[in-house]
Design a protein around this motif. Structure first.
Motif, PDB file in Angstrom:
ATOM      1  N   GLY A 392       0.819  -1.210   0.000  1.00 22.96           N
ATOM      2  CA  GLY A 392       0.000   0.000   0.000  1.00 22.96           C
ATOM      3  C   GLY A 392       0.846   1.250   0.000  1.00 22.96           C
ATOM      4  O   GLY A 392       0.536   2.230  -0.692  1.00 22.96           O
ATOM      5  N   SER A 393       1.942   1.228   0.762  1.00 20.58           N
ATOM      6  CA  SER A 393       2.819   2.398   0.825  1.00 20.58           C
ATOM      7  C   SER A 393       3.403   2.740  -0.541  1.00 20.58           C
ATOM      8  O   SER A 393       3.555   3.916  -0.881  1.00 20.58           O
ATOM      9  N   GLY A 394       3.704   1.704  -1.327  1.00 20.71           N
ATOM     10  CA  GLY A 394       4.228   1.953  -2.670  1.00 20.71           C
ATOM     11  C   GLY A 394       3.237   2.643  -3.587  1.00 20.71           C
ATOM     12  O   GLY A 394       3.629   3.258  -4.590  1.00 20.71           O
ATOM     13  N   LEU A 395       1.944   2.550  -3.258  1.00 21.45           N
ATOM     14  CA  LEU A 395       0.905   3.216  -4.053  1.00 21.45           C
ATOM     15  C   LEU A 395       0.578   4.604  -3.530  1.00 21.45           C
ATOM     16  O   LEU A 395      -0.340   5.246  -4.031  1.00 21.45           O
ATOM     17  N   VAL A 396       1.325   5.066  -2.531  1.00 16.33           N
ATOM     18  CA  VAL A 396       1.026   6.364  -1.918  1.00 16.33           C
ATOM     19  C   VAL A 396       2.076   7.414  -2.255  1.00 16.33           C
ATOM     20  O   VAL A 396       1.756   8.485  -2.803  1.00 16.33           O
ATOM     21  N   ILE A 397       3.354   7.144  -1.970  1.00 20.52           N
ATOM     22  CA  ILE A 397       4.358   8.205  -1.967  1.00 20.52           C
ATOM     23  C   ILE A 397       4.615   8.770  -3.355  1.00 20.52           C
ATOM     24  O   ILE A 397       4.460   9.975  -3.589  1.00 20.52           O
ATOM     25  N   ALA A 398       5.033   7.911  -4.312  1.00 20.07           N
ATOM     26  CA  ALA A 398       5.326   8.417  -5.663  1.00 20.07           C
ATOM     27  C   ALA A 398       4.069   8.949  -6.364  1.00 20.07           C
ATOM     28  O   ALA A 398       4.107  10.036  -6.960  1.00 20.07           O
ATOM     29  N   PRO A 399       2.929   8.232  -6.341  1.00 17.44           N
ATOM     30  CA  PRO A 399       1.719   8.794  -6.960  1.00 17.44           C
ATOM     31  C   PRO A 399       1.297  10.130  -6.345  1.00 17.44           C
ATOM     32  O   PRO A 399       0.833  11.029  -7.056  1.00 17.44           O
ATOM     33  N   ASN A 400       1.445  10.267  -5.016  1.00 18.10           N
ATOM     34  CA  ASN A 400       1.071  11.546  -4.397  1.00 18.10           C
ATOM     35  C   ASN A 400       1.960  12.673  -4.890  1.00 18.10           C
ATOM     36  O   ASN A 400       1.488  13.803  -5.087  1.00 18.10           O
ATOM     37  N   GLN A 401       3.244  12.395  -5.091  1.00 16.20           N
ATOM     38  CA  GLN A 401       4.127  13.432  -5.615  1.00 16.20           C
ATOM     39  C   GLN A 401       3.664  13.889  -6.991  1.00 16.20           C
ATOM     40  O   GLN A 401       3.628  15.090  -7.293  1.00 16.20           O
ATOM     41  N   THR A 402       3.294  12.917  -7.834  1.00 22.62           N
ATOM     42  CA  THR A 402       2.811  13.249  -9.174  1.00 22.62           C
ATOM     43  C   THR A 402       1.537  14.094  -9.114  1.00 22.62           C
ATOM     44  O   THR A 402       1.425  15.123  -9.796  1.00 22.62           O
ATOM     45  N   MET A 403       0.569  13.679  -8.307  1.00 20.14           N
ATOM     46  CA  MET A 403      -0.700  14.384  -8.231  1.00 20.14           C
ATOM     47  C   MET A 403      -0.553  15.751  -7.567  1.00 20.14           C
ATOM     48  O   MET A 403      -1.175  16.729  -7.988  1.00 20.14           O
ATOM     49  N   THR A 404       0.273  15.832  -6.532  1.00 20.74           N
ATOM     50  CA  THR A 404       0.425  17.091  -5.801  1.00 20.74           C
ATOM     51  C   THR A 404       1.063  18.166  -6.659  1.00 20.74           C
ATOM     52  O   THR A 404       0.711  19.348  -6.570  1.00 20.74           O
ATOM     53  N   LEU A 405       2.004  17.770  -7.505  1.00 24.13           N
ATOM     54  CA  LEU A 405       2.730  18.741  -8.328  1.00 24.13           C
ATOM     55  C   LEU A 405       2.115  18.922  -9.712  1.00 24.13           C
ATOM     56  O   LEU A 405       2.630  19.711 -10.508  1.00 24.13           O
ATOM     57  N   SER A 406       1.016  18.216  -9.994  1.00 20.86           N
ATOM     58  CA  SER A 406       0.479  18.202 -11.366  1.00 20.86           C
ATOM     59  C   SER A 406       0.006  19.570 -11.840  1.00 20.86           C
ATOM     60  O   SER A 406       0.100  19.879 -13.026  1.00 20.86           O
ATOM     61  N   GLN A 407      -0.520  20.417 -10.946  1.00 21.81           N
ATOM     62  CA  GLN A 407      -1.055  21.714 -11.354  1.00 21.81           C
ATOM     63  C   GLN A 407      -0.125  22.880 -11.017  1.00 21.81           C
ATOM     64  O   GLN A 407      -0.492  24.039 -11.200  1.00 21.81           O
ATOM     65  N   VAL A 408       1.078  22.566 -10.527  1.00 22.86           N
ATOM     66  CA  VAL A 408       2.024  23.614 -10.149  1.00 22.86           C
ATOM     67  C   VAL A 408       2.677  24.195 -11.401  1.00 22.86           C
ATOM     68  O   VAL A 408       3.139  23.442 -12.263  1.00 22.86           O
ATOM     69  N   PRO A 409       2.714  25.537 -11.560  1.00 27.73           N
ATOM     70  CA  PRO A 409       3.391  26.129 -12.712  1.00 27.73           C
ATOM     71  C   PRO A 409       4.862  25.717 -12.751  1.00 27.73           C
ATOM     72  O   PRO A 409       5.493  25.505 -11.712  1.00 27.73           O
ATOM     73  N   VAL A 410       5.411  25.615 -13.970  1.00 28.44           N
ATOM     74  CA  VAL A 410       6.776  25.134 -14.147  1.00 28.44           C
ATOM     75  C   VAL A 410       7.774  25.993 -13.382  1.00 28.44           C
ATOM     76  O   VAL A 410       8.710  25.479 -12.761  1.00 28.44           O
ATOM     77  N   HIS A 411       7.575  27.330 -13.371  1.00 35.32           N
ATOM     78  CA  HIS A 411       8.547  28.209 -12.715  1.00 35.32           C
ATOM     79  C   HIS A 411       8.545  28.050 -11.197  1.00 35.32           C
ATOM     80  O   HIS A 411       9.465  28.506 -10.518  1.00 35.32           O
ATOM     81  N   ASN A 412       7.513  27.389 -10.658  1.00 35.54           N
ATOM     82  CA  ASN A 412       7.448  27.139  -9.216  1.00 35.54           C
ATOM     83  C   ASN A 412       7.746  25.683  -8.864  1.00 35.54           C
ATOM     84  O   ASN A 412       7.588  25.278  -7.715  1.00 35.54           O
ATOM     85  N   ALA A 413       8.183  24.888  -9.858  1.00 29.83           N
ATOM     86  CA  ALA A 413       8.345  23.450  -9.638  1.00 29.83           C
ATOM     87  C   ALA A 413       9.379  23.150  -8.557  1.00 29.83           C
ATOM     88  O   ALA A 413       9.176  22.270  -7.721  1.00 29.83           O
ATOM     89  N   GLY A 414      10.498  23.863  -8.557  1.00 29.93           N
ATOM     90  CA  GLY A 414      11.545  23.602  -7.572  1.00 29.93           C
ATOM     91  C   GLY A 414      11.087  23.889  -6.163  1.00 29.93           C
ATOM     92  O   GLY A 414      11.283  23.088  -5.248  1.00 29.93           O
ATOM     93  N   SER A 415      10.447  25.042  -5.977  1.00 26.88           N
ATOM     94  CA  SER A 415       9.955  25.413  -4.651  1.00 26.88           C
ATOM     95  C   SER A 415       8.873  24.445  -4.186  1.00 26.88           C
ATOM     96  O   SER A 415       8.846  24.040  -3.014  1.00 26.88           O
ATOM     97  N   ALA A 416       7.992  24.038  -5.105  1.00 25.44           N
ATOM     98  CA  ALA A 416       6.908  23.119  -4.738  1.00 25.44           C
ATOM     99  C   ALA A 416       7.462  21.757  -4.336  1.00 25.44           C
ATOM    100  O   ALA A 416       7.029  21.157  -3.346  1.00 25.44           O
ATOM    101  N   GLY A 417       8.428  21.242  -5.109  1.00 28.19           N
ATOM    102  CA  GLY A 417       9.028  19.956  -4.775  1.00 28.19           C
ATOM    103  C   GLY A 417       9.735  19.989  -3.430  1.00 28.19           C
ATOM    104  O   GLY A 417       9.646  19.052  -2.632  1.00 28.19           O
ATOM    105  N   GLY A 418      10.434  21.089  -3.147  1.00 20.03           N
ATOM    106  CA  GLY A 418      11.107  21.232  -1.864  1.00 20.03           C
ATOM    107  C   GLY A 418      10.127  21.313  -0.713  1.00 20.03           C
ATOM    108  O   GLY A 418      10.351  20.720   0.359  1.00 20.03           O
TER     109      GLY A 418
END
Length: 497
Positions: A392-418
């Protein structure tokens, strides 16, 4: 020609056809493996540390939560330093500090010495980690970049999986009393080799320039760190500080964190780059994803902490036996992570809901197994439930990163990932403090099983809270899609009028 390509200026970035980029990636992956390994490998060393240094329970918690907290607080300023002063330079500084701090951990003569060295080690990991992602983006493009990030994700899963086993083997070989030192000393040869190769192979940052203190938001880092520290203290020191006065620190924490939010919102007006860009939290997917992963990391990282203590101190497992007992969770998480990364595009946030449900059920069954099979058979009985939780944990961490950052503008990608990674580390620190407080408060001469049950209840509560947040995000997303469909359906009618 090939010889000249290999021996060109080490500061120049590898070109698209330069084979050095893959060797440079290998250096980054080994360094990343080392910093992530130190999260899981130390868990099985805790009883050995307690025996070797006569360490109180509160200091054992700081060995883990202090590392996570320092790591999380340095992540975003560390990424900015790399962009401004050069990623290779900051990578080498971070690696050097991490290696020296590992030596200091191994040489510790008191628990206070060890805790301070772990704080430095965590800060070094926070300086090193963002350089790896940035260097991958700098050295690769297109499909190669996706392949490189995929290899980094694999390393993350492997480091978690082999950590408990590696720690158990080192302690088994060196002895219970002093074996814990080699859990840290193992970083010295790895760090030295990586440092030599990094100078030769890693590219520098062409746009690097000098950076001032205002670009690092030191006040923001101080307010955030002080607020989280004030929140952790009454939980970690619950057994050492009698009376209820310690809980006033929770009020102090709320004041400091409120001041942090106020300062960050004013940073843009003052020309200061904030440590957390609060404008990102206007995106529902981002702020819910950060909150969900904070709660989840609070739950799942604390599992390793109390499980190793229960198996080794309560059931008298060796460090190697405890490491093998925990391995099913790590193997499940590592194996399911790549599957989750492929499926998230098709299923979205509901996939994360499934993963969180599996983790909660797996942890509940783990507590049941430990209760129904007392004694040394508990480790074997817990294997299947921990495997389910790991899958179950394997279905949480990486997918959540993808979904959480999906709508973030490219110029804010570094700050959002951090910011997302900071949420993970702060969540780890909070979870270890809270679960550890409950666990140690229940300990008695024959109370290990009861303490473990109570600790798991708190871990499951954090996971269930994360599940509620994920369900809220799924519900809000569906309502938003229905409104869009209704709006599109009415547009033609308006056009005909």
């Amino acid at each position: 020609m090939a010889e000249s390509a290999v021996h060109r200026d080490p500061g120049s970035p590898p070109g698209p056809s330069d084979p050095r980029r893959w060797r440079a990636l290998a250096v980054c992956l080994v360094a990343g493996f080392m910093t992530l390994l130190d999260v899981s490998i130390v868990n099985v060393a805790l009883p050995s540390i307690k025996q070797g240094l006569d360490t109180p329970e509160s200091d054992l918690q700081w060995v883990l939560s202090g590392y996570a907290l320092a790591f999380g607080l340095v992540l975003i300023p560390g990424g900015r330093l790399g962009d401004a002063r050069g990623r290779r330079t900051m990578f080498m500084w971070g690696l050097t500090l991490f290696t020296l701090a590992s030596a200091a951990c191994g040489a510790a003569q008191s628990s206070l010495w060890l805790v301070i060295a772990r704080l430095l080690q965590g800060a070094a990991g926070g300086l090193l980690s963002p350089q790896i992602s940035a260097l991958i983006q700098q050295m690769f493009s297109g499909r190669e970049r996706g392949r490189a990030f995929g290899m980094f994700g694999t390393v993350v899963g492997i480091s978690t999986a082999v950590g408990p086993l590696a720690g158990g083997l080192l302690i088994q070989g060196a002895g219970a009393e002093e074996g814990w030192r080699w859990v840290f000393y193992v970083n010295l040869p790895i760090g030295a080799v990586c440092l030599l190769l990094a100078r030769r192979l890693l590219p520098d940052t062409p746009s690097a320039s000098r950076v001032g203190p205002r670009d690092l938001d030191p006040l923001g880092v101080l307010l955030l760190g002080s607020g989280v520290l004030a929140l952790l203290l009454p939980f970690v020191q619950a057994q050492q500080w009698p009376g209820n006065g310690k809980w006033l620190l929770v009020v102090v924490a709320l004041v400091l964190l409120t001041a942090f939010v106020g300062w960050e919102s004013r940073c843009a007006k003052k020309g200061v780059q904030p440590v957390v860009d609060l404008s990102l939290f206007r995106l529902r997917s981002f702020w819910l994803g950060c909150l969900m992963i904070l709660l989840y990391f609070a739950g799942f990282t604390s599992i390793f902490f109390i499980t190793t203590l229960y198996l080794q101190s309560g059931l008298h497992y060796t460090a190697l036996e405890a490491g093998m007992a925990i391995t099913p969770f790590a193997l499940g998480a590592g194996g399911a992570a790549s599957i989750g990364g492929r499926l998230v595009g098709r299923f979205g946030r509901p996939l994360i809901v499934v993963g969180l449900t599996m983790v909660a059920v797996g942890l509940g069954l783990t507590a049941l197994a430990a209760h129904l099979v007392p004694g040394r058979g508990a480790g074997l009985a817990m294997a299947a439930p921990l495997l389910l939780a790991g899958l179950g944990s394997g279905l949480v961490i990486a997918p959540n990163q993808t979904m959480t950052l999906s709508q973030v503008p490219v110029h804010n990608a570094g700050s959002a990932g951090g910011t997302l990674q900071t949420s993970q580390r702060v969540g780890s620190a909070i979870g270890i403090a809270a679960v550890g407080s409950v666990f140690f408060s229940q300990l008695g001469p024959d109370g290990w099983a009861d303490a473990y049950d109570r600790g798991l209840v708190v871990s499951v509560a954090f996971v269930l809270a994360a599940l509620i947040v994920a369900l809220a995000d799924v519900g809000a997303g569906r309502r938003g899609r229905r409104r869009q469909e209704t709006s599109r359906a009415t547009e033609p009618k308006r056009g005909t009028r």
